[in-house]
Design a protein around this motif. Sequence first.
Motif, PDB file in Angstrom:
ATOM      1  N   HIS A 210       0.840  -1.205   0.000  1.00  0.00           N
ATOM      2  CA  HIS A 210       0.000   0.000   0.000  1.00  0.00           C
ATOM      3  C   HIS A 210       0.874   1.254   0.000  1.00  0.00           C
ATOM      4  N   PHE A 211       1.959   1.240   0.796  1.00  0.00           N
ATOM      5  CA  PHE A 211       2.869   2.383   0.811  1.00  0.00           C
ATOM      6  C   PHE A 211       3.489   2.590  -0.576  1.00  0.00           C
ATOM      7  N   ILE A 212       3.913   1.481  -1.200  1.00  0.00           N
ATOM      8  CA  ILE A 212       4.535   1.590  -2.529  1.00  0.00           C
ATOM      9  C   ILE A 212       3.532   2.120  -3.537  1.00  0.00           C
ATOM     10  N   LYS A 213       2.269   1.649  -3.436  1.00  0.00           N
ATOM     11  CA  LYS A 213       1.244   2.114  -4.365  1.00  0.00           C
ATOM     12  C   LYS A 213       1.048   3.625  -4.253  1.00  0.00           C
ATOM     13  N   ASN A 214       1.188   4.139  -3.029  1.00  0.00           N
ATOM     14  CA  ASN A 214       1.016   5.574  -2.814  1.00  0.00           C
ATOM     15  C   ASN A 214       2.302   6.364  -3.036  1.00  0.00           C
ATOM     16  N   GLY A 215       3.343   5.673  -3.523  1.00  0.00           N
ATOM     17  CA  GLY A 215       4.574   6.374  -3.868  1.00  0.00           C
ATOM     18  C   GLY A 215       5.580   6.501  -2.743  1.00  0.00           C
ATOM     19  N   ASN A 216       5.294   5.868  -1.581  1.00  0.00           N
ATOM     20  CA  ASN A 216       6.227   5.925  -0.459  1.00  0.00           C
ATOM     21  C   ASN A 216       7.155   4.721  -0.521  1.00  0.00           C
ATOM     22  N   LEU A 217       8.394   4.950  -0.943  1.00  0.00           N
ATOM     23  CA  LEU A 217       9.362   3.872  -1.091  1.00  0.00           C
ATOM     24  C   LEU A 217      10.341   3.806   0.071  1.00  0.00           C
ATOM     25  N   GLU A 218      10.041   4.540   1.163  1.00  0.00           N
ATOM     26  CA  GLU A 218      10.927   4.559   2.320  1.00  0.00           C
ATOM     27  C   GLU A 218      10.527   3.529   3.372  1.00  0.00           C
ATOM     28  N   HIS A 219       9.314   2.998   3.269  1.00  0.00           N
ATOM     29  CA  HIS A 219       8.824   2.040   4.275  1.00  0.00           C
ATOM     30  C   HIS A 219       9.447   0.667   4.012  1.00  0.00           C
ATOM     31  N   SER A 220      10.324   0.236   4.913  1.00  0.00           N
ATOM     32  CA  SER A 220      11.019  -1.045   4.740  1.00  0.00           C
ATOM     33  C   SER A 220      10.418  -2.104   5.652  1.00  0.00           C
ATOM     34  N   ILE A 221      10.536  -3.346   5.244  1.00  0.00           N
ATOM     35  CA  ILE A 221      10.093  -4.476   6.060  1.00  0.00           C
ATOM     36  C   ILE A 221      11.254  -5.454   6.182  1.00  0.00           C
ATOM     37  N   SER A 222      11.347  -6.082   7.342  1.00  0.00           N
ATOM     38  CA  SER A 222      12.449  -7.013   7.582  1.00  0.00           C
ATOM     39  C   SER A 222      11.919  -8.436   7.616  1.00  0.00           C
ATOM     40  N   ALA A 223      12.687  -9.363   7.071  1.00  0.00           N
ATOM     41  CA  ALA A 223      12.305 -10.781   7.057  1.00  0.00           C
ATOM     42  C   ALA A 223      12.914 -11.446   8.282  1.00  0.00           C
ATOM     43  N   ALA A 224      12.060 -11.687   9.310  1.00  0.00           N
ATOM     44  CA  ALA A 224      12.538 -12.295  10.551  1.00  0.00           C
ATOM     45  C   ALA A 224      12.403 -13.809  10.530  1.00  0.00           C
ATOM     46  N   ARG A 225      11.946 -14.372   9.432  1.00  0.00           N
ATOM     47  CA  ARG A 225      11.713 -15.809   9.335  1.00  0.00           C
ATOM     48  C   ARG A 225      12.450 -16.355   8.125  1.00  0.00           C
ATOM     49  N   ASN A 226      12.642 -17.688   8.137  1.00  0.00           N
ATOM     50  CA  ASN A 226      13.352 -18.340   7.037  1.00  0.00           C
ATOM     51  C   ASN A 226      12.427 -19.202   6.190  1.00  0.00           C
ATOM     52  N   ASP A 227      11.107 -19.093   6.394  1.00  0.00           N
ATOM     53  CA  ASP A 227      10.168 -19.904   5.620  1.00  0.00           C
ATOM     54  C   ASP A 227       9.858 -19.218   4.297  1.00  0.00           C
ATOM     55  N   GLU A 228       8.838 -19.762   3.595  1.00  0.00           N
ATOM     56  CA  GLU A 228       8.500 -19.226   2.274  1.00  0.00           C
ATOM     57  C   GLU A 228       8.069 -17.761   2.352  1.00  0.00           C
ATOM     58  N   ILE A 229       7.323 -17.399   3.394  1.00  0.00           N
ATOM     59  CA  ILE A 229       6.882 -16.003   3.535  1.00  0.00           C
ATOM     60  C   ILE A 229       8.072 -15.102   3.845  1.00  0.00           C
ATOM     61  N   GLY A 230       9.027 -15.622   4.635  1.00  0.00           N
ATOM     62  CA  GLY A 230      10.239 -14.842   4.888  1.00  0.00           C
ATOM     63  C   GLY A 230      11.019 -14.583   3.612  1.00  0.00           C
ATOM     64  N   GLN A 231      11.093 -15.604   2.751  1.00  0.00           N
ATOM     65  CA  GLN A 231      11.767 -15.435   1.463  1.00  0.00           C
ATOM     66  C   GLN A 231      11.011 -14.441   0.584  1.00  0.00           C
ATOM     67  N   LEU A 232       9.665 -14.520   0.630  1.00  0.00           N
ATOM     68  CA  LEU A 232       8.860 -13.564  -0.135  1.00  0.00           C
ATOM     69  C   LEU A 232       9.070 -12.152   0.392  1.00  0.00           C
ATOM     70  N   THR A 233       9.145 -12.003   1.728  1.00  0.00           N
ATOM     71  CA  THR A 233       9.377 -10.684   2.333  1.00  0.00           C
ATOM     72  C   THR A 233      10.725 -10.126   1.906  1.00  0.00           C
ATOM     73  N   GLN A 234      11.751 -10.999   1.899  1.00  0.00           N
ATOM     74  CA  GLN A 234      13.082 -10.561   1.476  1.00  0.00           C
ATOM     75  C   GLN A 234      13.064 -10.123   0.013  1.00  0.00           C
ATOM     76  N   ALA A 235      12.393 -10.906  -0.837  1.00  0.00           N
ATOM     77  CA  ALA A 235      12.298 -10.544  -2.256  1.00  0.00           C
ATOM     78  C   ALA A 235      11.535  -9.231  -2.423  1.00  0.00           C
ATOM     79  N   PHE A 236      10.476  -9.032  -1.605  1.00  0.00           N
ATOM     80  CA  PHE A 236       9.693  -7.799  -1.676  1.00  0.00           C
ATOM     81  C   PHE A 236      10.549  -6.600  -1.270  1.00  0.00           C
ATOM     82  N   GLU A 237      11.359  -6.785  -0.215  1.00  0.00           N
ATOM     83  CA  GLU A 237      12.221  -5.701   0.238  1.00  0.00           C
ATOM     84  C   GLU A 237      13.277  -5.365  -0.815  1.00  0.00           C
TER      85      GLU A 237
END
Length: 490
Positions: A210-237
């Motif tokens: 949602h932040f990216i859609k609104n043009g805010n590219l400063e909001h970062s997320i950290s991948a605290a897990r090593n599962d598939e969602i953690g890998q997706l979070t890392q790829a998203f970041e």
Amino acid sequence: MSIKLRLILSNIAMITVPIILFLITSFLLMIVFLGDIREMATFLPESHNYHKTKQEDTIFFLELKEKSAVNPVELMSKEYLKSLNNVLSEIESGLIIRKNDEVYYLTRELENIRTDELPEFGTEKSFRSLEEIGEQTFAIKQHDFFLKDGSKVSLFLMRDASPWNQFVRTFFPILFGLCLLILIATNGLLTYFVSKSIIKPINQLKKAAHFIKNGNLEHSISAARNDEIGQLTQAFEEMRIQLKESHEIQKQYEDNRKELIAHISHDLKTPITSIKGYVEGIRDGVADTPEKKARYIQTIYTKAVDMDHLIDELFLFSKLDLGKVPFEFERIDIKDYLTDYFEELSFDLRKQHVELHFQFAPLGHYQVVADREKFKRVLANIINNSLKYMDKDKKELIISIDSTDEDVEISIADNGPGIPEDSIPFIFNQFYRAEQSRNKLTGGSGLGLSIAKMIIEEHNGMIRLESTLTVGTKITIILPHHSCSEEATS
């Protein structure tokens, strides 16, 4: 832990946890309903009884079997059978003796039983078994034997098992409902915790999207897990970082475009203004002598030549930037090429009182792949840029060639005023001038070194600049050897 393994473990838990809870709860309910679980054992077959010693009814039944073998006549005596009532009362059992399919004797507790439903002769059971007789359930021990006259006798030691039946009827619906409740509760809790561990990071991804859609590219997320969602979070970041870099590059391109337009406007407007002024001077009669008029016309011509040169460089720069300039590469010896070029240039350099020094190792390997005309444009831009800024009485240009195993380095050094250190990183930017007055006497269009860099990059080469104030500037061109160029192309 991966989501796949987490789902497998949760499914296993959904099966095992309800079973364990069901068994524990069943055990507790049995104690609540029966008071003492040992009471249950009196209704079960002896093979399932946990007592190590024989129960009283079993001992009594064995005594009757022995009596039927030793003294069957006394066993069939009504007086003897009546004498057993006290023992039967103590063990809470009843006795039925059937002779030739007719009831010979039964105790008062069993008067209402449907004797026709008793087990047939020959189905002797020494161990207790539960049997449905009419609407009641009995724990039955059966012993069959023959009298001396050939009569068939069946002895039934029976105990009312209706409490067990009642217990089962009462207990089963409760257990079933309890099992269903435990299953629902266990599945609900496991589903909640597993889904929470999945939905929470997905909501974070949704928020970040949602932040990216609104043009805010400063909001970062950290991948605290090593599962598939953690890998997706890392790829998203990583995608967010790339988008941010692309956005910054795009912004820089936009700023460069605005700056380019501003410089073009300035560099074209200045000579046009001068041309208009001189034309008006001629038209209004200010140039009232042939000499003055000739000077005015010469100035107009010079300004037009400058404009033509600027437009030519703009056109070349735009085509290089779009990758639409054709290159005619060929194998050349750069030492011989530079020797010929500097012979042509030496006449003009002598007129400007510039000393040219050309240094190289005679046995060096100088074979490169280059476009002759485009490379001549690079040399001309660099040398002209040096000549415009030279301020010393003795002007010098030192050109040297050095060859390594992988490339050829061509250095062009002057003894000019040098370039300020803070200007060096921007010297190859379009329209950039270390001297910011944009005076035509000390600077050109600002595109010369940018064009030189773009042409060298098309040759798979590099260009770098070193400068020291009051000492001079050295520009080095690095081109791969001919053999290295062929390997890179193949």
